[in-house]
Design a protein around this motif. Structure first.
Motif, PDB file in Angstrom:
ATOM      1  N   ASN A   1       0.831  -1.196   0.000  1.00 25.65           N
ATOM      2  CA  ASN A   1       0.000   0.000   0.000  1.00 25.65           C
ATOM      3  C   ASN A   1       0.871   1.254   0.000  1.00 25.65           C
ATOM      4  O   ASN A   1       1.434   1.619   1.023  1.00 25.65           O
TER       5      ASN A   1
ATOM      6  N   ASN B   1       0.328   4.042   2.540  1.00 25.03           N
ATOM      7  CA  ASN B   1       0.775   3.852   3.920  1.00 25.03           C
ATOM      8  C   ASN B   1       2.136   4.492   4.116  1.00 25.03           C
ATOM      9  O   ASN B   1       3.096   4.199   3.413  1.00 25.03           O
TER      10      ASN B   1
ATOM     11  N   ASP C   1       1.504  -1.536  -6.548  1.00 25.21           N
ATOM     12  CA  ASP C   1       0.692  -1.539  -5.337  1.00 25.21           C
ATOM     13  C   ASP C   1      -0.258  -2.725  -5.405  1.00 25.21           C
ATOM     14  O   ASP C   1      -0.994  -2.890  -6.360  1.00 25.21           O
TER      15      ASP C   1
ATOM     16  N   THR D   1      -2.495  -3.517  -2.849  1.00 27.50           N
ATOM     17  CA  THR D   1      -3.655  -3.406  -1.963  1.00 27.50           C
ATOM     18  C   THR D   1      -4.943  -3.673  -2.695  1.00 27.50           C
ATOM     19  O   THR D   1      -5.705  -4.582  -2.366  1.00 27.50           O
ATOM     20  N   SER D   2      -5.188  -2.797  -3.666  1.00 29.51           N
ATOM     21  CA  SER D   2      -6.475  -2.794  -4.327  1.00 29.51           C
ATOM     22  C   SER D   2      -6.735  -4.149  -4.986  1.00 29.51           C
ATOM     23  O   SER D   2      -7.832  -4.671  -4.934  1.00 29.51           O
TER      24      SER D   2
ATOM     25  N   ASP E   1       5.939  -6.815   0.439  1.00 26.16           N
ATOM     26  CA  ASP E   1       4.629  -7.265   0.905  1.00 26.16           C
ATOM     27  C   ASP E   1       4.665  -8.629   1.589  1.00 26.16           C
ATOM     28  O   ASP E   1       3.636  -9.170   1.963  1.00 26.16           O
TER      29      ASP E   1
ATOM     30  N   SER F   1      -1.439   6.756  -4.963  1.00 22.30           N
ATOM     31  CA  SER F   1      -2.281   5.586  -4.855  1.00 22.30           C
ATOM     32  C   SER F   1      -3.458   5.689  -5.822  1.00 22.30           C
ATOM     33  O   SER F   1      -3.803   4.717  -6.502  1.00 22.30           O
TER      34      SER F   1
END
Lengths: 346, 346
Positions: free
Chosen positions: A71, A74, A99, A101-102, A126, B82
């Motif tokens: 992320n 973050n 990234d 996250t999504s 990660d 992001s």
DNA sequence: ACAGGTCATGTAAAGCGTTACATTCGGCGT
DNA sequence: ACGCCGAATGTAACGCTTTACATGACCTGT
């Protein structure tokens, strides 16, 4: 001036061959001063910029490193990234940030960047193994690794894989933080963890448990609450802890955001920090020291982790040597106002 | 299994030509189901991953976007990133992040990535024009733009250049925030600014001044203090303001970090927020709402700015149309506990 | 049954720069 | 003065994939 200038155009204008133009640009030492001047002039005149795609193909490298991060938003990771970026730049590399996250499926896309030579190497933040890597299995580990793109793992260890790793000793750090609370007289110490599947979470919890065990303290049921590293989850977890019959006098949180959430919840309940409850975080993000109260926490050398990891990667790419062994960087317990001696038992 | 598998190897194994392999992979519809199956099997067997460098060269695109950011470690930008990343992924792009904090020279390196076709476009978050771009000058602006790589500017406007831009109305937002303070009865309102060369800073200051002017309030010397967007600079700026003969009763800060610094300084001086002094920030970073007291601030739709900007870029790359005009996204004044009615005059 | 058309596949030409190898030139040593 | 050597430059192959165009097979309609 129709489309982009090509090396041929520069060569023609300078009255030399394309090879000489290329040399004048990349290996200035091997051409005459005069030739270099002619080429330089032609380059300036045409605004020639080379074509990286062609160069990459020929050289079989892109000087680009994929960084897989859970992320970007973050702050913990963004500072780590900053350390990586700086060192990357120093070594003539750029970083390509993925990234996850999504969409966890992105991890595959980015892993394919390295497999497809779109990037020269991959740095993992990660804590998840790339899909193409098989766990190390003794002998053929070396052989298998030979054809794999270089991978460096930062911040967390990947058990079962033998990627070069830069990390901290999470177990020891968590044990130290918990032991400090015990030293302050706390006997009822709760722990707000990260997501359970997280290796980091497991390690920090192990350290927490080890400290309790070493002090002969019990681990009451419900004293370990699962969070997700967000402020909100810290608040919710703390709310649960406050509702318990035997309320803890100290909380060790697996990161600073959850510590902030915990403090918010404690105050919302009309209690004070550290008067009624001590709170410790982890990471020492920038805001930990500026919060009110400033938060006691375990400092991780984020920029250094990033820099060391990237330096390691550059080294591997340059020498093709897979320097094994983990680099374990030191942590530091930063004492601030959110923690203190236990108050009179409630 | 010596080196990497090439398309030729797959073709041989599948018993077809390389062209067919390529088609089976990228345009599955045009090959027979049987051929596709043969190719798929060969791909799996060999672990073929294509070679992005060759593909890029042939297709003359990299599906990569350079994003120039002043500081990845700054949470404001990391959330913007992001938003960009997510939309980029949705459109099959990846982002290449260039951090210019440490070394402004990096801006040139990254600009050359676009010029050298290492990236298809560039998104600017740092409010500085790329070195290769000349200010728009009427007629030939269009013509010049034709050969330039696509550039999109986010968050700040670049006066004099006509790049497509996604931004907020900083002047109006700052005016609104200041007007709110005036509405709360404040008459002595100071402003902690960002770095003066910053366009954003200038715009917000303009809004601040406009609000004061509209209310017929004076602008006492020393009420505008220059900061650098860091917590520390907010603290220092505030310390200076506290030492003034006529101490302000409200502070409008150009970002949230400086507001946090200001609050820290106010408390260190034994005063309270908002009891003695009201503080307003800008941006609504995540921590603003979690600080104690929660900070009144102007919310910027960071993720939306990023997403809109990236969507714009994808659009330009797909249609080759430079859709002019700025997209101005709305801001919102978030009222929290750090601001309130003016107290009895000191 | 043949012309014309469609569909799947093969062939080969880019795409652009780098670099191994070939060539040329000038200078120096004997 | 000749030959050799080194330095500077030119020539051309090569990196790997994609795709326009060519080819061939098969089908359809008359």
């Amino acid at each position: 001036m129709g489309s982009t200038t090509k090396i041929r155009d520069v060569a023609r204008l300078a009255g030399v061959s394309t090879a000489t133009v290329s040399r004048a640009i990349h290996h200035p030492a091997v051409v005459t001063k005069e030739t270099r001047a002619k080429v330089d002039r032609a380059v300036r005149q045409t605004g020639y910029a080379g074509n990286a795609m062609a160069r990459n193909l020929r050289r079989m490298e892109t000087r680009m490193i994929v960084v897989l991060v859970p992320n970007i938003g973050n702050i913990f990771f963004s500072e780590l990234l900053s350390g990586i970026e700086t060192t990357a730049a120093d070594n003539g590399y750029s970083i390509l940030i993925g990234d996850t996250t999504s969409d966890p499926g992105r991890a595959r896309v980015f892993a394919d960047y390295v497999r497809g030579a779109q990037a020269d190497g991959m740095i993992l933040l990660d804590g998840k193994p790339p899909y193409f890597a098989a766990p190390a299995s003794g002998l053929d580990g070396q052989a298998a690794a030979a054809n794999q793109p270089p991978v460096v793992v930062l911040s967390e260890r990947l058990p079962g894989y033998d990627f070069p790793t830069v990390c901290i000793d999470n177990v020891a750090a968590a044990r130290g933080a918990t032991a400090y609370l015990i030293g302050q007289g706390h006997r009822a110490i709760a722990h707000i963890t990260g997501p359970l599947e997280n290796i980091l979470t497991a390690e920090r919890r192990r350290g927490y448990r080890a400290a309790l065990h070493a002090a002969g303290l019990p681990r009451p049921p419900g004293y370990e609450v699962t969070g997700d590293f967000s402020i909100r989850s810290g608040r919710l977890a703390m709310a649960g802890l406050l509702a318990m019959a035997r309320r803890p006098t100290a909380i060790f949180c697996s990161n600073d955001e959850m510590a902030i959430g915990a403090i918010t919840a404690i105050r919302a309940a009309g209690l004070s920090v550290p008067g009624d409850i001590s709170v410790i975080g982890f990471d020492d993000i920038q805001f930990a020291g500026c919060y009110d109260p400033p938060i006691t926490t375990v400092r991780q050398p984020r920029r250094l982790i990033g820099a060391t990891g990237m330096a390691l990667m550059a080294d591997i790419l340059a020498h093709k040597t897979v320097a094994g062994g983990d680099r374990v960087l030191p942590t530091e317990l930063i004492l601030r106002a959110s923690s203190g001696k236990v108050s009179a038992a409630p």
